[in-house]
Design a protein around this motif. Structure first.
Motif, PDB file in Angstrom:
ATOM      1  N   SER A   1       0.793  -1.225   0.000  1.00  0.00           N
ATOM      2  CA  SER A   1       0.000   0.000   0.000  1.00  0.00           C
ATOM      3  C   SER A   1       0.819   1.266   0.000  1.00  0.00           C
ATOM      4  CB  SER A   1      -0.929   0.004   1.213  1.00  0.00           C
ATOM      5  OG  SER A   1      -0.162  -0.006   2.409  1.00  0.00           O
ATOM      6  N   SER A   2       2.098   1.215   0.288  1.00  0.00           N
ATOM      7  CA  SER A   2       2.881   2.446   0.348  1.00  0.00           C
ATOM      8  C   SER A   2       4.326   2.148   0.082  1.00  0.00           C
ATOM      9  CB  SER A   2       2.724   3.104   1.721  1.00  0.00           C
ATOM     10  OG  SER A   2       3.354   2.305   2.701  1.00  0.00           O
ATOM     11  N   GLY A   3       5.073   3.240  -0.209  1.00  0.00           N
ATOM     12  CA  GLY A   3       6.504   3.075  -0.438  1.00  0.00           C
ATOM     13  C   GLY A   3       7.211   2.523   0.779  1.00  0.00           C
ATOM     14  N   ALA A   4       6.789   2.963   1.972  1.00  0.00           N
ATOM     15  CA  ALA A   4       7.434   2.487   3.199  1.00  0.00           C
ATOM     16  C   ALA A   4       7.227   0.980   3.381  1.00  0.00           C
ATOM     17  CB  ALA A   4       6.874   3.244   4.394  1.00  0.00           C
ATOM     18  N   LYS A   5       6.013   0.519   3.076  1.00  0.00           N
ATOM     19  CA  LYS A   5       5.751  -0.911   3.194  1.00  0.00           C
ATOM     20  C   LYS A   5       6.540  -1.698   2.147  1.00  0.00           C
ATOM     21  CE  LYS A   5       2.012  -4.272   3.579  1.00  0.00           C
ATOM     22  NZ  LYS A   5       0.548  -4.502   3.532  1.00  0.00           N
ATOM     23  N   LEU A   6       6.665  -1.127   0.943  1.00  0.00           N
ATOM     24  CA  LEU A   6       7.451  -1.763  -0.108  1.00  0.00           C
ATOM     25  C   LEU A   6       8.897  -1.912   0.336  1.00  0.00           C
ATOM     26  CD1 LEU A   6       7.890  -2.821  -2.956  1.00  0.00           C
ATOM     27  CD2 LEU A   6       8.069  -0.462  -3.750  1.00  0.00           C
ATOM     28  N   GLN A   7       9.434  -0.889   0.983  1.00  0.00           N
ATOM     29  CA  GLN A   7      10.817  -0.944   1.463  1.00  0.00           C
ATOM     30  C   GLN A   7      10.976  -2.052   2.503  1.00  0.00           C
ATOM     31  OE1 GLN A   7      12.277   2.358   3.840  1.00  0.00           O
ATOM     32  NE2 GLN A   7      14.193   2.339   2.700  1.00  0.00           N
ATOM     33  N   THR A   8      10.023  -2.160   3.425  1.00  0.00           N
ATOM     34  CA  THR A   8      10.088  -3.201   4.458  1.00  0.00           C
ATOM     35  C   THR A   8      10.027  -4.584   3.832  1.00  0.00           C
ATOM     36  OG1 THR A   8       9.042  -1.733   6.064  1.00  0.00           O
ATOM     37  CG2 THR A   8       8.989  -4.089   6.546  1.00  0.00           C
ATOM     38  N   GLU A   9       9.095  -4.769   2.894  1.00  0.00           N
ATOM     39  CA  GLU A   9       8.961  -6.057   2.212  1.00  0.00           C
ATOM     40  C   GLU A   9      10.243  -6.415   1.472  1.00  0.00           C
ATOM     41  OE1 GLU A   9       6.638  -8.290   2.098  1.00  0.00           O
ATOM     42  OE2 GLU A   9       4.845  -7.359   2.940  1.00  0.00           O
ATOM     43  N   ALA A  10      10.817  -5.447   0.770  1.00  0.00           N
ATOM     44  CA  ALA A  10      12.028  -5.701  -0.007  1.00  0.00           C
ATOM     45  C   ALA A  10      13.183  -6.118   0.908  1.00  0.00           C
ATOM     46  CB  ALA A  10      12.397  -4.463  -0.823  1.00  0.00           C
ATOM     47  N   ARG A  11      13.344  -5.415   2.026  1.00  0.00           N
ATOM     48  CA  ARG A  11      14.420  -5.759   2.964  1.00  0.00           C
ATOM     49  C   ARG A  11      14.239  -7.174   3.522  1.00  0.00           C
ATOM     50  NH1 ARG A  11      17.744  -1.661   4.383  1.00  0.00           N
ATOM     51  NH2 ARG A  11      17.064   0.482   3.949  1.00  0.00           N
ATOM     52  N   ASN A  12      13.008  -7.521   3.892  1.00  0.00           N
ATOM     53  CA  ASN A  12      12.754  -8.856   4.441  1.00  0.00           C
ATOM     54  C   ASN A  12      13.030  -9.948   3.414  1.00  0.00           C
ATOM     55  OD1 ASN A  12      11.991  -7.745   6.885  1.00  0.00           O
ATOM     56  ND2 ASN A  12       9.792  -7.734   6.402  1.00  0.00           N
ATOM     57  N   LEU A  13      12.618  -9.722   2.166  1.00  0.00           N
ATOM     58  CA  LEU A  13      12.856 -10.722   1.121  1.00  0.00           C
ATOM     59  C   LEU A  13      14.349 -10.856   0.808  1.00  0.00           C
ATOM     60  CD1 LEU A  13       9.888  -9.972  -1.326  1.00  0.00           C
ATOM     61  CD2 LEU A  13      10.177 -11.975   0.144  1.00  0.00           C
ATOM     62  N   CYS A  14      15.081  -9.733   0.892  1.00  0.00           N
ATOM     63  CA  CYS A  14      16.538  -9.795   0.671  1.00  0.00           C
ATOM     64  C   CYS A  14      17.203 -10.684   1.720  1.00  0.00           C
ATOM     65  CB  CYS A  14      17.135  -8.392   0.700  1.00  0.00           C
ATOM     66  SG  CYS A  14      16.851  -7.446  -0.811  1.00  0.00           S
TER      67      CYS A  14
END
Length: 532
Positions: free
Chosen positions: A462-475
């Motif tokens: 839903s937001s850029g901040a959530k996208l950043q969190t998701e990306a870090r976790n997947l990394c």
């Protein structure tokens, strides 16, 4: 011993004559405009460059603009008005001219003059600080210098400031025209003080031309102003060549001719130790094994492709360039994400002729295809796809990901068409864990998402901040590297864009209120579809 002047031109070629370096750049960028009086108007750069550098980090979007920042943007808006007028007028009336914006009277011009004038020439004693807002080189008129002031009321102090800056610019132009020591110049130099927000017309006569709000009110008014102040001349061959030479210097300089002043020891040019010192200073305190030492980029295989676009990467960009084959990175608009992604993809396409897949939002597809085409890469080697075409395609069948390099730009924009972006992103990363091929993904976590609410309902990010969190976790889950955010911004952010939009809207409303009776405006506001 006089310092050695070295200019680095295209493809690593070096020149000791700065004017010659500019000429080479001009001939390379504008071959159709060499030694001819018949070409279209060229805006250089083709879009107006906002001079404001947006705040980064905690300040981005979190603080109100200061008075100085507002004045800067207001000045940019006034210059933008003139830029659009010149662009439209040039195209419509087919003016053979170059329009250059925000030309800095820099050390580069001083070095050029030092190579062509006697050491005791008075112009070399000038202060080369500041800039001229517009420098126009017209094949049939000569040189037009224009200084723009954005105040809404006439000011003698601003006019005096503009006069001094234009006079300094004229001295430099005339010195360059006289560099061959001929007594007769024959190429006119006009000086214009533009106050497009001041309504009153200019009074009195002087060797400065005035441009006011009255003259820019319409295309017709501007055309009349132009024709009443500038006289077209058929220059002879000698004067045409003078004009061509000075166009090359100014346009070539704008085309990123890099001048370096090296003193005393000439072998420094070969070893370029000063670059290593500069680089080490820039990354001081970082772990030594994280970075590669900067050496001659044009001869370094790791950066040979990049050197054709720009000479050096800043430390933030270099960290990503050397970050490995499986990397996700983010940054603000204008921080260099796209150019890093493009050139890494280009290097992969050229290195082993392996398949490269690039996934970008629809508006960027043509841009990427043109980039690869200009660099000699066939679209048989590179697939440039929209998110829908990629994620609904057959790229995950069997061991497909071991046979192509994957690059995705502006990931945050995929959410509009891919509601389950989080799931699809995980699928991509999982498929590349055992692959030696590149998988680079770039996004802007600060960019607004207009469909945030609807995407949240369907399970999207839903937001850029959530996208950043998701990306870090997947990394972390799949062993990818998530690089530190790129913070060096060279273009205006959404905050600046919003401010300019509001400024333009308020200006238009003020104009309408002055032009229409108040009750007429009230009637318009009540009409269906009215934006007032």
């Amino acid at each position: 011993m006089e310092p050695v002047i070295l200019a680095k031109g295209a493809a690593g070629k070096c020149f000791s004559d700065l004017a010659k370096a500019c000429e080479e750049h001009f001939n390379w960028y504008y071959p159709e405009c060499v030694d001819t009086n018949d070409h279209k108007t060229v805006m250089c750069p083709p879009v107006f460059p906002f001079g404001y550098v947006a705040p980064t980090g905690e300040a981005s979007g979190a603080m109100e603009l200061s008075k100085v920042e507002e004045d800067t943007i207001r000045g940019d808006t006034a210059e933008l008005k003139i830029f659009h007028l010149l662009e439209k007028f040039g195209e419509k009336t087919k003016q053979p001219m170059f329009v250059l914006t925000q030309i800095k009277l820099s050390e580069f011009l001083k070095n050029v003059l030092q190579q062509n004038l006697p050491a005791d020439h008075p112009v070399l004693k000038n202060n080369f600080n500041g800039e001229i807002d517009f420098v126009i080189f017209h094949r049939k008129i000569g040189v037009i210098l224009m200084e723009v002031k954005s105040k809404f009321e006439f000011s003698k102090s601003l006019q005096s400031e503009a006069r001094k800056q234009l006079q300094k610019g004229e001295d430099i132009i005339l010195s360059l025209l006289k560099a061959d020591h001929e007594p007769e110049i024959g190429v006119p130099v006009y000086k214009v003080i533009a106050m497009p927000n001041v309504s009153e017309q200019c009074r009195g006569k002087s060797n400065f031309i005035g441009l006011r709000g009255f003259d820019v009110r319409s295309d017709g008014k501007f055309t009349d102003w132009w024709r009443s102040n500038f006289r077209e001349i058929n220059f002879d061959i000698g004067k045409q060549q003078k004009l061509q030479n000075i166009i090359s210097i100014f346009v070539g300089q704008r085309s990123e001719v890099n001048s370096v002043v090296l003193s005393r020891v000439f072998k420094k040019i070969n070893t370029q130790n000063f670059l290593q010192k500069s680089y080490k200073k820039g990354v001081k305190g970082a772990a030594a094994d994280e970075y590669e030492v900067v050496s001659k980029p044009a001869e370094d295989s790791e950066q040979a492709i990049l050197s054709k676009q720009f000479l050096f990467l800043n430390p933030e960009q270099l960290r990503i360039w050397n970050s490995g084959s499986h990397t996700i990175f983010n940054g603000s608009s204008g921080s260099g994400k796209t150019i890093l992604l493009q050139f890494r993809a280009l290097r992969c396409a050229k290195a082993a002729q392996q398949k490269v897949v690039v996934v970008v939002p629809m508006p960027l597809i043509a841009l990427y295809k043109e980039f690869f085409s200009q660099n000699g890469i066939s679209l048989e080697i590179v697939d440039v796809l929209s998110p829908v075409d990629f994620f609904n395609g057959s790229y995950f069948e069997s061991d497909a990901t071991s046979r192509f390099h994957f690059f995705a730009d502006e990931l945050q924009a995929f959410q509009r068409d891919i509601p389950d972006l989080s799931t699809q992103l995980e699928k991509v990363m999982a498929s590349f864990v055992e692959s030696e091929c590149y998988c680079w993904i770039a996004y802007d976590y600060m960019q607004r998402n207009e469909n945030a609410t609807s995407l949240d309902v369907t399970g999207g990010l839903s937001s850029g901040a959530k996208l950043q969190t998701e990306a870090r976790n997947l990394c972390k889950k799949y062993g990818f590297h998530h690089a530190s955010c790129l913070k060096t911004v060279v273009r205006s952010t959404l905050e600046i864009y919003d401010y300019v939009q509001g400024f333009v809207k308020n200006s238009l409303e003020d104009m309408l209120q002055k032009a229409l009776p108040l009750e007429h405006i009230d009637e318009k506001q009540n009409e269906p579809g009215s934006n007032l």
